[in-house]
Write an enzyme that holds these catalytic residues in place. Structure first.
Site, PDB file in Angstrom:
ATOM      1  N   LYS A   1     -13.114   0.376 -10.293  1.00 24.26           N
ATOM      2  CA  LYS A   1     -13.348   0.739  -8.895  1.00 24.26           C
ATOM      3  C   LYS A   1     -12.861   2.159  -8.627  1.00 24.26           C
ATOM      4  O   LYS A   1     -12.017   2.690  -9.369  1.00 24.26           O
ATOM      5  CB  LYS A   1     -12.602  -0.213  -7.949  1.00 24.26           C
TER       6      LYS A   1
ATOM      7  N   VAL B   1      -6.720   3.014  -9.351  1.00 23.11           N
ATOM      8  CA  VAL B   1      -5.388   3.114  -8.741  1.00 23.11           C
ATOM      9  C   VAL B   1      -4.418   2.050  -9.243  1.00 23.11           C
ATOM     10  O   VAL B   1      -3.235   2.089  -8.891  1.00 23.11           O
ATOM     11  CB  VAL B   1      -5.480   3.031  -7.194  1.00 23.11           C
ATOM     12  N   TYR B   2      -4.871   1.118 -10.052  1.00 21.53           N
ATOM     13  CA  TYR B   2      -3.958   0.110 -10.579  1.00 21.53           C
ATOM     14  C   TYR B   2      -2.976   0.781 -11.540  1.00 21.53           C
ATOM     15  O   TYR B   2      -3.370   1.375 -12.540  1.00 21.53           O
ATOM     16  CB  TYR B   2      -4.709  -0.993 -11.319  1.00 21.53           C
ATOM     17  N   GLY B   3      -1.697   0.670 -11.211  1.00 23.75           N
ATOM     18  CA  GLY B   3      -0.690   1.324 -12.038  1.00 23.75           C
ATOM     19  C   GLY B   3      -0.870   2.828 -12.100  1.00 23.75           C
ATOM     20  O   GLY B   3      -0.502   3.465 -13.090  1.00 23.75           O
ATOM     21  N   ASP B   4      -1.431   3.410 -11.017  1.00 24.87           N
ATOM     22  CA  ASP B   4      -1.697   4.861 -10.988  1.00 24.87           C
ATOM     23  C   ASP B   4      -2.517   5.300 -12.206  1.00 24.87           C
ATOM     24  O   ASP B   4      -2.263   6.361 -12.783  1.00 24.87           O
ATOM     25  CB  ASP B   4      -0.390   5.659 -10.928  1.00 24.87           C
TER      26      ASP B   4
END
Length: 328
Positions: free
Chosen positions: A80, A52-55
């Site tokens: 993750k 989910v980091y930066g989608d």
């Protein structure tokens, strides 16, 4: 850089890790390449990201750099799954979602496996044994070498780690847990860290510099231009650690730094790095200068009297039932 075993496993990681929370959003490819190269050249191996980091942009950016800028075999690659951008559901720990997310992560990262795959959060709506089965499948299928969790409370971590240990040889033991830990946030010492130490789970501290507050840049109400505290979008992230209690800790860190002729950030980072149970604090540096300052602590050890003073000024208040009753 010194290597440490991650929990009670054979996996060894550099004792400082590189975090990528803002990659693909605030940090572009040129800056990310500079950070990764500097980290690798300093002997760093552990690089942590998430789907989910930066989608997904952080994984995609990292994937473009691996194999070109830095050899894949030189990096302990961690990601993750489990957090979802859903207004009705923050976490999805179902087996189906997790394994599909892992496959998507591998595609973005351009690799056939990650070295550490972490369940990003505890999902109260999915049976824990189903969530953990996804980790078993990931490891047994070769898509992940080791498994861990992130943001599990003490009882959640203890339950998960014990469940995995209850069937040795068929379930993969948890190698790590990722939680926020710093001089201004020592909450993990109440339950999470004791559980991790007892069950052989290594701690990967996030925000080891107290979301930037322990650098001293916010002292006396300062809000430097370009800082997270001055950002309309991120000021709320920093605000919890701008209170009077945190200010006293920052003053103590600054005094220690002056005495050692180093920076407050270096003092705060070494304190976390050398705490019992810690495997590798994760560095969320935004610039090569910030990262270089952090990486230069390899030969720095805090004198015992300074560590004790910092312990005292930052000691969290433990009330019933979190006290260590064995000392009473």
């Amino acid at each position: 850089m010194e290597l440490r075993h991650l929990g009670r496993t054979g996996l060894r990681v550099s004792r400082l890790g590189l975090g990528t929370l803002t990659w693909g959003r605030d940090i572009g490819e040129t800056d990310a390449a500079e950070l990764l190269k500097a980290f690798w050249e300093a002997g760093g191996t552990l690089v942590d990201t998430a789907d989910v980091y930066g989608d997904g942009g952080a994984e995609a950016l990292l994937g473009r750099l691996l194999g070109t800028l830095v050899a894949r075999r030189d990096i302990v690659l961690a990601t993750k799954a489990g957090s979802v951008p859903d207004p009705y559901r923050r976490f999805d720990g179902s087996r189906g979602h997790l394994l599909a997310a892992l496959d998507a992560s591998l595609e973005r990262l351009g690799t056939d496996h990650v070295d550490l795959w972490q369940i990003h959060a505890f999902d109260p709506t999915t049976p824990l044994e189903e969530t953990l089965q996804a980790a078993d499948i990931a490891v047994s299928s070769g898509r992940a070498r080791y498994a861990g969790v992130a943001d599990f409370s003490g009882w959640q971590l203890a339950k998960a780690a014990t469940w995995q240990l209850a069937a040795p040889g068929t379930r993969t033991r948890l190698a790590s847990t990722q939680m926020e830990y710093s001089l201004v946030q020592r909450g993990v010492e109440r339950e999470v860290l004791p559980a991790a130490l007892d069950l052989g789970v290594g701690l990967l501290p996030s925000s080891p510099l107290g979301r930037g507050v322990l650098t001293g840049k916010y002292r006396n109400g300062a809000l430097p231009a370009g800082s997270r505290g001055a950002s309309e979008r991120l000021s709320g992230f920093v605000a919890p650690y701008l209170d009077e209690a945190a200010a006293r800790i920052v003053d103590a860190v600054t005094t220690a730094a002056d005495g050692l002729a180093v920076t407050p950030a270096q003092v705060a980072l070494v304190w976390v790095r050398d705490r019992p149970g810690v495997a590798a604090p994760l560095l969320g540096a935004r610039t090569a200068r910030q990262l270089g300052e952090a990486l230069s602590v390899e030969d720095l050890t805090l004198p015992e009297e300074i560590s004790r003073a910092l312990d005292d000024v930052s000691a969290p208040v433990h009330h019933y039932p979190d006290q260590d009753w064995s000392t009473l």
